[in-house]
Design a protein around this motif. Structure first.
Motif, mmCIF file in Angstrom:
data_model
loop_
_atom_site.group_PDB
_atom_site.id
_atom_site.type_symbol
_atom_site.label_atom_id
_atom_site.label_comp_id
_atom_site.label_asym_id
_atom_site.label_seq_id
_atom_site.Cartn_x
_atom_site.Cartn_y
_atom_site.Cartn_z
ATOM 1 N N GLU A 104 8.409 -0.486 4.473
ATOM 2 C CA GLU A 104 8.517 0.344 3.389
ATOM 3 C C GLU A 104 7.707 1.501 3.490
ATOM 4 O O GLU A 104 6.539 1.545 3.598
ATOM 5 C CB GLU A 104 8.190 -0.585 2.409
ATOM 6 C CG GLU A 104 8.558 0.213 0.871
ATOM 7 C CD GLU A 104 8.235 -0.824 -0.213
ATOM 8 O OE1 GLU A 104 7.735 -0.189 -1.489
ATOM 9 O OE2 GLU A 104 8.297 -2.036 -0.222
ATOM 10 N N GLY A 105 8.340 2.819 3.328
ATOM 11 C CA GLY A 105 7.821 3.940 3.378
ATOM 12 C C GLY A 105 7.694 4.743 4.661
ATOM 13 O O GLY A 105 7.422 5.608 4.773
ATOM 14 N N GLU B 25 -7.616 0.639 7.967
ATOM 15 C CA GLU B 25 -8.014 0.474 9.459
ATOM 16 C C GLU B 25 -6.798 0.914 10.243
ATOM 17 O O GLU B 25 -6.997 1.436 11.493
ATOM 18 C CB GLU B 25 -8.381 -0.848 9.590
ATOM 19 C CG GLU B 25 -9.223 -0.994 10.983
ATOM 20 C CD GLU B 25 -10.571 -0.468 10.955
ATOM 21 O OE1 GLU B 25 -11.034 -0.004 11.826
ATOM 22 O OE2 GLU B 25 -11.145 -0.893 10.202
ATOM 23 N N LEU B 26 -5.610 0.549 9.715
ATOM 24 C CA LEU B 26 -4.386 1.121 10.986
ATOM 25 C C LEU B 26 -4.247 2.545 10.815
ATOM 26 O O LEU B 26 -3.952 2.982 12.007
ATOM 27 C CB LEU B 26 -3.175 0.216 10.298
ATOM 28 C CG LEU B 26 -2.842 -1.089 10.553
ATOM 29 C CD1 LEU B 26 -1.791 -1.765 10.011
ATOM 30 C CD2 LEU B 26 -2.611 -1.397 12.063
ATOM 31 N N GLU B 27 -4.653 3.318 9.721
ATOM 32 C CA GLU B 27 -4.417 4.570 9.856
ATOM 33 C C GLU B 27 -5.396 5.558 10.774
ATOM 34 O O GLU B 27 -5.212 6.204 11.383
ATOM 35 C CB GLU B 27 -4.477 5.050 8.304
ATOM 36 C CG GLU B 27 -3.407 4.730 7.687
ATOM 37 C CD GLU B 27 -3.145 5.211 6.077
ATOM 38 O OE1 GLU B 27 -2.369 5.316 5.756
ATOM 39 O OE2 GLU B 27 -4.349 5.609 5.584
ATOM 40 N N VAL C 119 0.605 -1.317 0.047
ATOM 41 C CA VAL C 119 0.071 0.003 -0.024
ATOM 42 C C VAL C 119 0.912 1.391 -0.047
ATOM 43 O O VAL C 119 1.805 1.505 1.050
ATOM 44 C CB VAL C 119 -0.968 0.088 1.103
ATOM 45 C CG1 VAL C 119 -1.934 1.177 1.164
ATOM 46 C CG2 VAL C 119 -1.762 -1.287 1.357
ATOM 47 N N LYS C 120 0.905 1.851 -1.055
ATOM 48 C CA LYS C 120 1.791 3.081 -1.308
ATOM 49 C C LYS C 120 1.125 4.148 -0.345
ATOM 50 O O LYS C 120 0.130 4.455 -0.371
ATOM 51 C CB LYS C 120 2.003 3.456 -2.634
ATOM 52 C CG LYS C 120 2.594 2.368 -3.622
ATOM 53 C CD LYS C 120 3.998 1.925 -3.133
ATOM 54 C CE LYS C 120 4.338 0.728 -3.985
ATOM 55 N NZ LYS C 120 5.691 0.139 -3.333
ATOM 56 N N GLY C 121 2.123 5.120 0.420
ATOM 57 C CA GLY C 121 1.506 6.208 0.976
ATOM 58 C C GLY C 121 1.118 5.815 2.269
ATOM 59 O O GLY C 121 0.660 6.784 3.076
#
Length: 402
Positions: A64-65, A307-309, A44-46
């Motif tokens: 990553e990211g 959901e994590l965000e 999942v980018k961003g």
């Protein structure tokens, strides 16, 4: 009780299924290479988790990211599981000191035995339809209209050790659904049929595409086979507040106050309210189930990331509400890699993040050989001895977190 406590209030938040890869025995469970959090970050980018990042989540596990925090606020490590299982009850029970030697039975591949179904039909007076492993929303679309029209009873299972019964609140009725589940719980106490939980799954709606499960779910769990840290806390006169399905997982054992949650976001809102308003003395134990139920089992990394965000946003509010004499532990009960094959839980290590506003800058801790490190920290904080027969932890993490 001699007052040796360091923190008056302890919050343990379980992000249900947030594994961080790398279990040494993953191959024995068919899960080699699974990494719930790592694979979500790479798919999942961003993806952004600023509050977990501050606590040290990317220091604990490369993501990553998401960069590691230069000065992490929290203490962090990974916990290994020693129980023989990778389900919700096994993970939570181990956190509070119990080692499960015999995994709970699953009926994912076969459905429930004809003998069990026949006895369930005889005792409840309802013909059973379904009897297979299925998503809760999919089985309603498939069989909900038939149940409403005939009075039959939808029974299904999942990758967990569960027997689930659906009932339309208007036509089947909540009390009748609960009655049938109580019968199912009695029947599934036999060794050859023993499942960890029987779950009442009420819903509303009258036709396919409009069915919606309600918050009147009720779990009928097997009681823990021994005393846990929760019992020790309650017996010492301390508060033990459960939020989400904690009360069901422990069948009420050691709980002094139970709050049900409508969602993981709602569970965090309840936790924030307890932090802001309730001057309790003891433990607030929280399970946030949507990560597992809505996204992990359905193999949806984007949904899991979202959901994590949402959790991370609420975590920021919670951190602001914490007092100097509060302690927070964030962990998980197993993995459920949404990029992995199948729909089952995955055998993984889980995160351990420990923080208090009164602590100095955090750091990495040595890995623990059991999830019981969570309960051991709670017991140590309140000066309590772990109950007889519980798992002993080789390190005292409370001594290392200053």
């Amino acid at each position: 009780m001699e007052n040796r406590e360091r923190f008056r209030r302890v919050f343990v938040i379980v992000i249900d299924s947030l594994g961080v890869g790398g279990a040494a025995d993953a191959a024995k469970f068919g899960d080699a290479g699974a990494d719930t959090l790592g694979h979500i970050a790479s798919h999942v980018k961003g993806f952004s988790l600023p509050n977990l990042q501050k606590l040290g989540i990317a220091n604990l596990h490369p993501l990553e990211g998401i960069k590691p925090a230069e000065h992490p606020m929290g203490y962090y490590t990974k916990l290994n599981e020693i129980s023989r299982g990778k389900d919700t009850m096994t993970g939570h029970w181990e956190m509070m000191g119990l080692k499960t030697e015999k995994p709970f039975i699953t009926f994912t591949e076969t459905g429930f035995p004809p003998e069990l179904i026949a006895e369930l039909e005889r005792r409840t007076g309802h013909k059973v339809i379904g009897n297979k492993s299925a998503s809760g929303t999919e089985i309603l679309d498939e069989l909900g209209e038939e149940e409403i029209a005939t009075g039959h009873m939808i029974v299904y299972t999942s990758a967990d050790s569960v027997l689930q019964i659906c009932g339309n609140e208007e036509t089947f009725g909540l009390e009748e659904l609960y009655r049938c589940c109580e019968i199912a719980r009695e029947l599934t106490m036999k060794d050859e049929w023993k499942v960890g939980r029987v779950i009442a799954r009420p819903y509303v709606g009258r036709k396919k595409g409009e069915f919606r499960r309600t918050s009147n779910r009720h779990d009928y769990a097997v009681k823990p086979f021994g005393k846990t840290v929760l019992n020790a806390l309650k017996d010492a006169g301390l508060d033990v507040i459960s939020i989400g399905k904690i009360n069901d997982i422990f069948a009420g054992e050691g709980i002094t106050k139970a709050l049900k949650s409508k969602s993981s976001v709602h569970g965090m809102e309840q936790t924030i309210r307890e932090a802001e308003e309730d001057d309790f003395h003891g433990l607030c134990f929280v399970n946030l189930v949507d990560f597992d139920a809505l996204w992990g089992h359905r193999r949806d990394p984007e949904g899991y990331a979202g959901e994590l965000e949402r959790f991370d946003e609420k975590l920021g509010v919670f951190l602001d509400a914490m007092r100097e004499d509060d302690m927070l532990i964030i962990t998980a009960d197993h993995g459920n890699d949404p990029t992995y094959r199948g729909t089952d839980h995955t055998r993984e290590q889980v995160p351990f993040l420990l923080y208090s506003p009164s602590m100095q800058e955090g750091k990495e801790l040595p890995q623990a050989d059991s999830f019981a490190a969570v309960g051991a920290c709670v017991a140590e904080n309140f000066g309590l001895t772990m109950p007889k027969g519980t798992i002993r932890i080789s390190r005292n993490y409370m001594e290392e977190c200053r």
